[in-house]
Design a protein around this motif. Structure first.
Motif, mmCIF file in Angstrom:
data_model
loop_
_atom_site.group_PDB
_atom_site.id
_atom_site.type_symbol
_atom_site.label_atom_id
_atom_site.label_comp_id
_atom_site.label_asym_id
_atom_site.label_seq_id
_atom_site.Cartn_x
_atom_site.Cartn_y
_atom_site.Cartn_z
ATOM 1 N N ILE A 8 41.169 30.961 37.417
ATOM 2 C CA ILE A 8 42.113 31.253 38.502
ATOM 3 C C ILE A 8 41.672 32.499 39.278
ATOM 4 C CG2 ILE A 8 44.476 32.038 38.998
ATOM 5 C CD1 ILE A 8 45.340 30.238 36.629
ATOM 6 N N THR A 9 41.105 33.459 38.579
ATOM 7 C CA THR A 9 40.780 34.733 39.233
ATOM 8 C C THR A 9 39.310 34.951 39.511
ATOM 9 O OG1 THR A 9 40.750 35.796 37.083
ATOM 10 C CG2 THR A 9 42.786 35.957 38.338
ATOM 11 N N ILE A 10 38.406 34.184 38.874
ATOM 12 C CA ILE A 10 36.991 34.465 39.106
ATOM 13 C C ILE A 10 36.226 33.351 39.791
ATOM 14 C CG2 ILE A 10 36.803 36.148 37.256
ATOM 15 C CD1 ILE A 10 35.452 34.043 35.542
ATOM 16 N N VAL A 11 36.818 32.207 39.970
ATOM 17 C CA VAL A 11 36.093 31.115 40.615
ATOM 18 C C VAL A 11 36.612 30.930 42.033
ATOM 19 C CG1 VAL A 11 35.583 28.652 40.507
ATOM 20 C CG2 VAL A 11 35.601 30.001 38.433
ATOM 21 N N GLN A 18 35.912 41.663 29.475
ATOM 22 C CA GLN A 18 35.780 42.333 30.768
ATOM 23 C C GLN A 18 34.329 42.710 31.045
ATOM 24 O OE1 GLN A 18 38.762 45.390 31.660
ATOM 25 N NE2 GLN A 18 40.098 44.395 30.160
ATOM 26 N N ILE A 19 33.598 43.104 30.027
ATOM 27 C CA ILE A 19 32.168 43.397 30.193
ATOM 28 C C ILE A 19 31.442 42.133 30.659
ATOM 29 C CG2 ILE A 19 30.021 43.957 28.954
ATOM 30 C CD1 ILE A 19 31.792 45.881 27.226
ATOM 31 N N LYS A 48 28.902 36.391 43.682
ATOM 32 C CA LYS A 48 30.105 35.821 44.297
ATOM 33 C C LYS A 48 31.296 35.901 43.347
ATOM 34 C CE LYS A 48 32.079 31.711 46.371
ATOM 35 N NZ LYS A 48 31.999 30.285 46.498
ATOM 36 N N GLN A 49 31.082 35.517 42.107
ATOM 37 C CA GLN A 49 32.166 35.573 41.128
ATOM 38 C C GLN A 49 32.547 37.018 40.832
ATOM 39 O OE1 GLN A 49 30.314 33.163 38.080
ATOM 40 N NE2 GLN A 49 31.754 31.504 38.463
ATOM 41 N N ALA A 50 31.570 37.900 40.754
ATOM 42 C CA ALA A 50 31.843 39.309 40.466
ATOM 43 C C ALA A 50 32.680 39.924 41.582
ATOM 44 C CB ALA A 50 30.543 40.078 40.287
ATOM 45 N N THR A 51 32.393 39.566 42.839
ATOM 46 C CA THR A 51 33.169 40.084 43.966
ATOM 47 C C THR A 51 34.614 39.621 43.851
ATOM 48 O OG1 THR A 51 31.217 40.068 45.359
ATOM 49 C CG2 THR A 51 33.336 40.127 46.488
ATOM 50 N N THR A 52 34.801 38.350 43.552
ATOM 51 C CA THR A 52 36.149 37.814 43.366
ATOM 52 C C THR A 52 36.832 38.511 42.200
ATOM 53 O OG1 THR A 52 35.408 35.676 44.184
ATOM 54 C CG2 THR A 52 37.476 35.703 42.975
ATOM 55 N N LYS A 64 38.057 41.984 43.121
ATOM 56 C CA LYS A 64 39.264 41.921 43.946
ATOM 57 C C LYS A 64 40.494 41.693 43.085
ATOM 58 C CE LYS A 64 37.132 40.053 48.119
ATOM 59 N NZ LYS A 64 37.043 38.862 48.988
ATOM 60 N N ASN A 65 40.297 41.025 41.961
ATOM 61 C CA ASN A 65 41.401 40.673 41.063
ATOM 62 C C ASN A 65 41.348 41.461 39.754
ATOM 63 O OD1 ASN A 65 42.522 38.556 42.737
ATOM 64 N ND2 ASN A 65 40.686 37.390 42.242
ATOM 65 N N ALA A 66 40.855 42.673 39.799
ATOM 66 C CA ALA A 66 40.628 43.466 38.582
ATOM 67 C C ALA A 66 41.885 43.622 37.731
ATOM 68 C CB ALA A 66 40.048 44.827 38.942
ATOM 69 N N ALA A 67 43.013 43.879 38.377
ATOM 70 C CA ALA A 67 44.252 44.064 37.612
ATOM 71 C C ALA A 67 44.645 42.768 36.904
ATOM 72 C CB ALA A 67 45.376 44.531 38.532
ATOM 73 N N TRP A 68 44.498 41.645 37.609
ATOM 74 C CA TRP A 68 44.796 40.358 36.984
ATOM 75 C C TRP A 68 43.848 40.081 35.826
ATOM 76 C CZ3 TRP A 68 49.154 38.007 37.517
ATOM 77 C CH2 TRP A 68 49.875 38.104 38.701
ATOM 78 N N LEU A 69 42.592 40.381 36.033
ATOM 79 C CA LEU A 69 41.607 40.134 34.988
ATOM 80 C C LEU A 69 41.886 40.956 33.740
ATOM 81 C CD1 LEU A 69 38.332 39.706 36.998
ATOM 82 C CD2 LEU A 69 39.391 38.055 35.473
ATOM 83 N N GLN A 70 42.270 42.197 33.934
ATOM 84 C CA GLN A 70 42.595 43.028 32.772
ATOM 85 C C GLN A 70 43.761 42.409 32.002
ATOM 86 O OE1 GLN A 70 43.629 47.102 33.580
ATOM 87 N NE2 GLN A 70 43.378 47.674 31.460
ATOM 88 N N LEU A 71 44.777 41.973 32.721
ATOM 89 C CA LEU A 71 45.908 41.332 32.054
ATOM 90 C C LEU A 71 45.513 40.009 31.410
ATOM 91 C CD1 LEU A 71 48.777 42.033 34.596
ATOM 92 C CD2 LEU A 71 48.500 43.002 32.306
#
Length: 160
Positions: free
Chosen positions: A157-160, A100-101, A109-113, A116-123
């Motif tokens: 899926i969540t950052i690109v 996550q760090i 651009k990727q960081a913004t995406t 937006k998908n923080a919950a998905w990224l954590q999972l």
């Protein structure tokens, strides 16, 4: 510590044995660590920081994922012994935190995406950590390159 755990298992490595092997005096050890679990937590965090955070800005995130999973594959016996023989340190959670760090440091651009998908990224990062741990413990582990590709695809899926 790593060599001793690889050879004897985490349960059979004590602070006393560590002191004998390293020549460090007990007070010096306890000046830095509470016990062998604290040393293990530090070792894992230090290794992940070295591989992940210290490569941000130097390597693409996909290469960092590859290096991270290679580390666990290359030192499978050490990590497997640690996971099997102690339950105080959650290796999957530690991997997730460091991933996550890395994601938080992606280009704008990727960081913004990603935000937006923080919950998905954590999972996904926790799932990636758990997949790595599961592979360490598996009787028939998949090749690390397959695990790298699966992890990259999930994150894409969540950052690109």
């Amino acid at each position: 510590m790593q060599k001793l755990v690889e050879k004897n298992g985490f349960d059979h490595v004590s602070v006393t044995i560590l002191m004998k092997e390293t020549g460090i005096h007990r007070p010096t050890f306890y000046e830095y660590f509470q016990d062998k679990y604290d040393l293990l937590a530090w070792h894992i965090d230090d290794t992940l920081t070295d591989i992940i955070e210290n490569n941000i800005g130097y390597l693409p995130w996909r290469a960092i994922i590859s290096l991270t999973i290679f580390e666990f594959d290359a030192h499978r016996r050490f990590y497997k012994n640690c996971v099997q023989e102690q339950h105080e340190i959650d290796l999957a959670a530690k991997i997730s935190i460091h991933l996550q760090i890395m994601i938080d440091q992606l280009p704008a651009k990727q960081a913004t995406t990603a935000k937006k998908n923080a919950a998905w990224l954590q999972l996904l990062t926790l799932g990636s950590g758990q997949a790595i741990v599961h592979n360490l413990l598996s009787e028939h582990p998949v090749d690390y390159e397959i695990l790298v590709q699966q992890t990259i695809q999930a994150l894409e899926i969540t950052i690109v």
